[in-house]
Design a protein around this motif. Structure first.
Motif, PDB file in Angstrom:
ATOM      1  N   GLY A 208      40.654  40.746  70.919  1.00  0.00           N
ATOM      2  CA  GLY A 208      40.040  42.057  70.818  1.00  0.00           C
ATOM      3  C   GLY A 208      40.579  42.839  69.634  1.00  0.00           C
ATOM      4  N   ILE A 209      40.434  44.151  69.693  1.00  0.00           N
ATOM      5  CA  ILE A 209      40.892  45.044  68.624  1.00  0.00           C
ATOM      6  C   ILE A 209      41.994  45.926  69.191  1.00  0.00           C
ATOM      7  CG2 ILE A 209      40.209  46.822  66.960  1.00  0.00           C
ATOM      8  CD1 ILE A 209      37.337  45.801  67.224  1.00  0.00           C
ATOM      9  N   SER A 210      43.147  45.871  68.578  1.00  0.00           N
ATOM     10  CA  SER A 210      44.303  46.601  69.101  1.00  0.00           C
ATOM     11  C   SER A 210      44.291  48.057  68.654  1.00  0.00           C
ATOM     12  CB  SER A 210      45.599  45.934  68.630  1.00  0.00           C
ATOM     13  OG  SER A 210      45.762  46.120  67.223  1.00  0.00           O
ATOM     14  N   ASP A 211      45.065  48.880  69.357  1.00  0.00           N
ATOM     15  CA  ASP A 211      45.229  50.267  68.945  1.00  0.00           C
ATOM     16  C   ASP A 211      45.886  50.353  67.576  1.00  0.00           C
ATOM     17  OD1 ASP A 211      44.065  51.207  71.254  1.00  0.00           O
ATOM     18  OD2 ASP A 211      45.963  51.603  72.279  1.00  0.00           O
ATOM     19  N   GLU A 212      46.772  49.401  67.282  1.00  0.00           N
ATOM     20  CA  GLU A 212      47.428  49.395  65.978  1.00  0.00           C
ATOM     21  C   GLU A 212      46.403  49.180  64.866  1.00  0.00           C
ATOM     22  OE1 GLU A 212      50.298  48.853  69.076  1.00  0.00           O
ATOM     23  OE2 GLU A 212      48.469  47.700  68.631  1.00  0.00           O
ATOM     24  N   GLN A 213      45.451  48.278  65.082  1.00  0.00           N
ATOM     25  CA  GLN A 213      44.391  48.075  64.097  1.00  0.00           C
ATOM     26  C   GLN A 213      43.548  49.335  63.926  1.00  0.00           C
ATOM     27  OE1 GLN A 213      42.906  44.384  66.084  1.00  0.00           O
ATOM     28  NE2 GLN A 213      42.651  43.646  63.994  1.00  0.00           N
ATOM     29  N   LEU A 214      43.149  49.930  65.036  1.00  0.00           N
ATOM     30  CA  LEU A 214      42.326  51.132  64.957  1.00  0.00           C
ATOM     31  C   LEU A 214      43.060  52.256  64.233  1.00  0.00           C
ATOM     32  CD1 LEU A 214      40.703  51.122  68.502  1.00  0.00           C
ATOM     33  CD2 LEU A 214      39.614  50.544  66.333  1.00  0.00           C
ATOM     34  N   ASP A 215      44.358  52.339  64.464  1.00  0.00           N
ATOM     35  CA  ASP A 215      45.149  53.369  63.803  1.00  0.00           C
ATOM     36  C   ASP A 215      45.180  53.147  62.292  1.00  0.00           C
ATOM     37  OD1 ASP A 215      46.841  55.740  64.250  1.00  0.00           O
ATOM     38  OD2 ASP A 215      48.438  54.480  63.429  1.00  0.00           O
ATOM     39  N   TYR A 223      33.719  53.590  60.094  1.00  0.00           N
ATOM     40  CA  TYR A 223      33.059  52.700  61.038  1.00  0.00           C
ATOM     41  C   TYR A 223      33.912  51.465  61.296  1.00  0.00           C
ATOM     42  CZ  TYR A 223      29.052  55.514  59.666  1.00  0.00           C
ATOM     43  OH  TYR A 223      28.220  56.567  59.404  1.00  0.00           O
ATOM     44  N   VAL A 224      33.915  51.031  62.543  1.00  0.00           N
ATOM     45  CA  VAL A 224      34.491  49.747  62.934  1.00  0.00           C
ATOM     46  C   VAL A 224      33.337  48.926  63.488  1.00  0.00           C
ATOM     47  CG1 VAL A 224      36.098  48.562  64.460  1.00  0.00           C
ATOM     48  CG2 VAL A 224      36.745  50.749  63.431  1.00  0.00           C
ATOM     49  N   ASN A 225      32.953  47.863  62.767  1.00  0.00           N
ATOM     50  CA  ASN A 225      31.734  47.126  63.086  1.00  0.00           C
ATOM     51  C   ASN A 225      32.057  45.678  63.450  1.00  0.00           C
ATOM     52  OD1 ASN A 225      30.430  49.495  62.401  1.00  0.00           O
ATOM     53  ND2 ASN A 225      29.936  48.823  60.335  1.00  0.00           N
ATOM     54  N   PRO A 226      32.286  45.427  64.732  1.00  0.00           N
ATOM     55  CA  PRO A 226      32.626  44.069  65.166  1.00  0.00           C
ATOM     56  C   PRO A 226      31.403  43.258  65.565  1.00  0.00           C
ATOM     57  CG  PRO A 226      32.890  45.570  67.001  1.00  0.00           C
ATOM     58  CD  PRO A 226      32.384  46.396  65.828  1.00  0.00           C
ATOM     59  N   SER A 227      31.617  41.977  65.776  1.00  0.00           N
ATOM     60  CA  SER A 227      30.591  41.139  66.381  1.00  0.00           C
ATOM     61  C   SER A 227      30.165  41.754  67.710  1.00  0.00           C
ATOM     62  CB  SER A 227      31.153  39.740  66.630  1.00  0.00           C
ATOM     63  OG  SER A 227      30.334  39.013  67.504  1.00  0.00           O
ATOM     64  N   LYS A 228      28.875  41.690  68.010  1.00  0.00           N
ATOM     65  CA  LYS A 228      28.373  42.283  69.249  1.00  0.00           C
ATOM     66  C   LYS A 228      29.030  41.674  70.479  1.00  0.00           C
ATOM     67  CE  LYS A 228      24.270  39.275  69.428  1.00  0.00           C
ATOM     68  NZ  LYS A 228      24.733  38.395  70.520  1.00  0.00           N
ATOM     69  N   MET A 230      32.019  41.300  71.039  1.00  0.00           N
ATOM     70  CA  MET A 230      33.272  41.991  71.338  1.00  0.00           C
ATOM     71  C   MET A 230      33.058  43.359  71.978  1.00  0.00           C
ATOM     72  SD  MET A 230      35.519  41.154  67.939  1.00  0.00           S
ATOM     73  CE  MET A 230      36.986  41.951  68.599  1.00  0.00           C
ATOM     74  N   ILE A 231      31.830  43.831  71.972  1.00  0.00           N
ATOM     75  CA  ILE A 231      31.568  45.214  72.367  1.00  0.00           C
ATOM     76  C   ILE A 231      31.437  45.355  73.874  1.00  0.00           C
ATOM     77  CG2 ILE A 231      29.742  46.974  72.374  1.00  0.00           C
ATOM     78  CD1 ILE A 231      31.371  47.239  69.944  1.00  0.00           C
ATOM     79  N   LEU A 235      35.584  49.569  74.542  1.00  0.00           N
ATOM     80  CA  LEU A 235      35.890  49.474  73.113  1.00  0.00           C
ATOM     81  C   LEU A 235      35.193  50.584  72.347  1.00  0.00           C
ATOM     82  CD1 LEU A 235      37.121  48.163  70.661  1.00  0.00           C
ATOM     83  CD2 LEU A 235      35.213  46.530  70.622  1.00  0.00           C
ATOM     84  N   VAL A 236      33.941  50.868  72.674  1.00  0.00           N
ATOM     85  CA  VAL A 236      33.236  51.960  72.004  1.00  0.00           C
ATOM     86  C   VAL A 236      33.991  53.269  72.202  1.00  0.00           C
ATOM     87  CG1 VAL A 236      31.122  53.343  71.964  1.00  0.00           C
ATOM     88  CG2 VAL A 236      30.979  50.852  72.180  1.00  0.00           C
ATOM     89  N   GLU A 237      34.448  53.503  73.417  1.00  0.00           N
ATOM     90  CA  GLU A 237      35.193  54.742  73.705  1.00  0.00           C
ATOM     91  C   GLU A 237      36.481  54.795  72.908  1.00  0.00           C
ATOM     92  OE1 GLU A 237      37.138  57.153  77.534  1.00  0.00           O
ATOM     93  OE2 GLU A 237      36.036  55.290  77.839  1.00  0.00           O
ATOM     94  N   ARG A 238      37.171  53.662  72.788  1.00  0.00           N
ATOM     95  CA  ARG A 238      38.424  53.638  72.022  1.00  0.00           C
ATOM     96  C   ARG A 238      38.164  53.908  70.545  1.00  0.00           C
ATOM     97  NH1 ARG A 238      40.399  48.313  72.225  1.00  0.00           N
ATOM     98  NH2 ARG A 238      42.273  49.081  71.165  1.00  0.00           N
ATOM     99  N   ILE A 239      37.102  53.318  70.005  1.00  0.00           N
ATOM    100  CA  ILE A 239      36.764  53.573  68.605  1.00  0.00           C
ATOM    101  C   ILE A 239      36.453  55.052  68.395  1.00  0.00           C
ATOM    102  CG2 ILE A 239      35.020  53.123  66.824  1.00  0.00           C
ATOM    103  CD1 ILE A 239      34.870  50.234  67.944  1.00  0.00           C
ATOM    104  N   HIS A 240      35.719  55.630  69.319  1.00  0.00           N
ATOM    105  CA  HIS A 240      35.409  57.063  69.237  1.00  0.00           C
ATOM    106  C   HIS A 240      36.669  57.914  69.336  1.00  0.00           C
ATOM    107  CE1 HIS A 240      30.936  56.499  70.604  1.00  0.00           C
ATOM    108  NE2 HIS A 240      31.175  56.032  69.400  1.00  0.00           N
ATOM    109  N   ASP A 241      37.614  57.473  70.147  1.00  0.00           N
ATOM    110  CA  ASP A 241      38.878  58.222  70.289  1.00  0.00           C
ATOM    111  C   ASP A 241      39.626  58.314  68.967  1.00  0.00           C
ATOM    112  OD1 ASP A 241      38.463  58.755  72.965  1.00  0.00           O
ATOM    113  OD2 ASP A 241      39.736  57.114  73.690  1.00  0.00           O
TER     114      ASP A 241
END
Length: 282
Positions: A208-215, A223-228, A230-231, A235-241
Motif C-alpha cells: 500500500g501507500i504509507s503515511d511516510e510516503q504521503l508526507d 495528486y496521488v494517482n495509484p493503480s485502481k 490499490m484504492i 486510502l482516499v480519506e488518507r490522501i485527502h487528510d
C-alpha cells in the motif's frame, strides 16, 4: 496552486467539482454518476477505447464524449522534439520499429499511428506536444505524463518551456496537470513551474501507500494517482487528510468506475469516458 486543486473558476477548461461523501447514484444504463457532484472524467491517452491511443483522433473523441480532460504521454525524439506516445518503442502502435529516442521527428511523423487500431485511422500520425496544446488549449484540460523521463535528460525543462510559450503555466487561465511514475522528475518539474499542479503515479504495491510516503508527496504534489487496484475509501480519506487528491488509473469497465465513485475518488482515468457521466455543464 492549491487553490485550483480545491476550486475552479467558471471559465476553467477542466471542470472539477469536489466530491461530497454520500449521494452516489447509478444511471439506469450503468454509467457511473453522482446526484450533485462530479468527479473529474479523464480520458486515458484520449478516448483510447474508441480511437488509437495518443492520437489527435483519440483526443478529439474525448472532447466529443465530454471528458473533462484527456491524458497523454510525452517522450523525446532523437532531435530533441517532444512527441506524444506511450511506449518507449514505436513497434506496438505504429507500422515502424525502433526506440522513440533513436528516431528523428521526421522519421516519427512518417509512421502510421492509427491502422493498428482500425483501418479507418490510417491517416493518424504521432503528434507533437506542441500540436496537441495548440489544438486543445481552451477546449479541455490536459493531463501530461512524463514517460520514462530518465531516458530524456532535460525533458522537464522542455515541457515547461512549451507550457510557458503558450501561457499555459498560469492555472488561473488554463488547466494543466503534469504527472509521472518518476517522482524525482515530478519534483524537478514542480521546481521549474511551481504554479502548475503535479501528481505522482504509483503502480500496485501489496504494502500500500504509507503515511511516510504521503508526507513526502505533500511537499510538492497535488495528486496521488495509484493503480485502481490499490484504492479503497480509507486510502482516499488518507490522501485527502494530506491535502491531496487522487485520480486512480485505468478504468476499462463500468464496475470499476462505480467502485471508484463509491470510494470517493476525485477523478477517474479511463479508456472509456462514457463510463463516467459528464459534468452537467458539458
Amino acid at each position: 496552486m492549491k487553490q485550483w486543486v480545491s476550486a475552479l473558476s467558471a471559465g476553467a477548461i477542466a471542470i472539477m467539482v469536489l466530491f461530497a461523501p454520500g449521494g452516489i447514484a447509478f444511471a439506469s444504463e450503468g454509467i457511473a454518476t453522482k446526484d450533485q457532484n462530479q468527479v473529474l472524467n479523464i480520458a486515458h491517452r484520449g478516448a483510447s477505447g474508441y480511437a488509437p491511443e495518443n492520437t489527435m483522433a483519440a483526443f478529439e473523441k474525448s472532447v466529443e464524449m465530454k471528458a473533462d480532460m484527456f491524458e497523454l504521454d510525452v517522450q523525446m525524439s532523437k532531435d530533441g522534439e517532444l512527441v506524444v506516445i506511450h511506449d518507449t518503442t514505436v513497434d506496438r502502435t505504429t507500422d515502424g520499429t525502433g526506440s522513440v529516442k533513436d528516431l528523428t521527428l521526421e522519421e516519427l511523423k512518417s509512421l502510421d499511428a492509427g491502422s493498428w487500431f482500425d483501418e479507418s485511422f490510417t491517416s493518424e500520425t504521432i503528434p507533437t506536444l506542441g500540436e496537441v496544446l495548440d489544438e486543445y488549449r481552451g477546449r479541455t484540460g490536459i493531463l501530461i505524463e512524463l514517460k520514462s523521463p530518465s531516458l530524456y535528460p532535460g525533458i522537464e525543462q522542455k515541457v515547461a518551456d512549451e507550457l510557458k510559450a503558450r501561457h499555459l503555466d498560469n492555472p488561473e487561465n488554463e488547466k494543466i496537470i503534469v504527472q509521472s511514475f518518476n517522482h524525482e522528475s515530478v519534483q524537478t518539474f514542480h521546481d521549474l513551474l511551481p504554479q502548475v499542479p503535479v501528481g505522482v503515479l504509483l503502480g500496485y504495491s501489496p504494502e500500500g501507500i504509507s503515511d511516510e510516503q504521503l508526507d513526502r508527496f505533500k511537499a510538492y504534489a497535488d495528486y496521488v494517482n495509484p493503480s485502481k487496484s490499490m484504492i479503497d475509501a480509507l486510502l482516499v480519506e488518507r490522501i485527502h487528510d494530506y491535502n491531496m487528491k487522487t485520480h486512480p488509473w485505468t478504468v476499462r469497465d463500468r464496475e470499476s468506475a462505480n467502485f471508484l465513485l463509491e470510494a470517493g475518488a476525485d477523478g477517474i482515468i479511463t479508456d472509456y469516458p462514457d463510463y463516467v457521466a459528464p459534468h452537467p455543464s458539458k
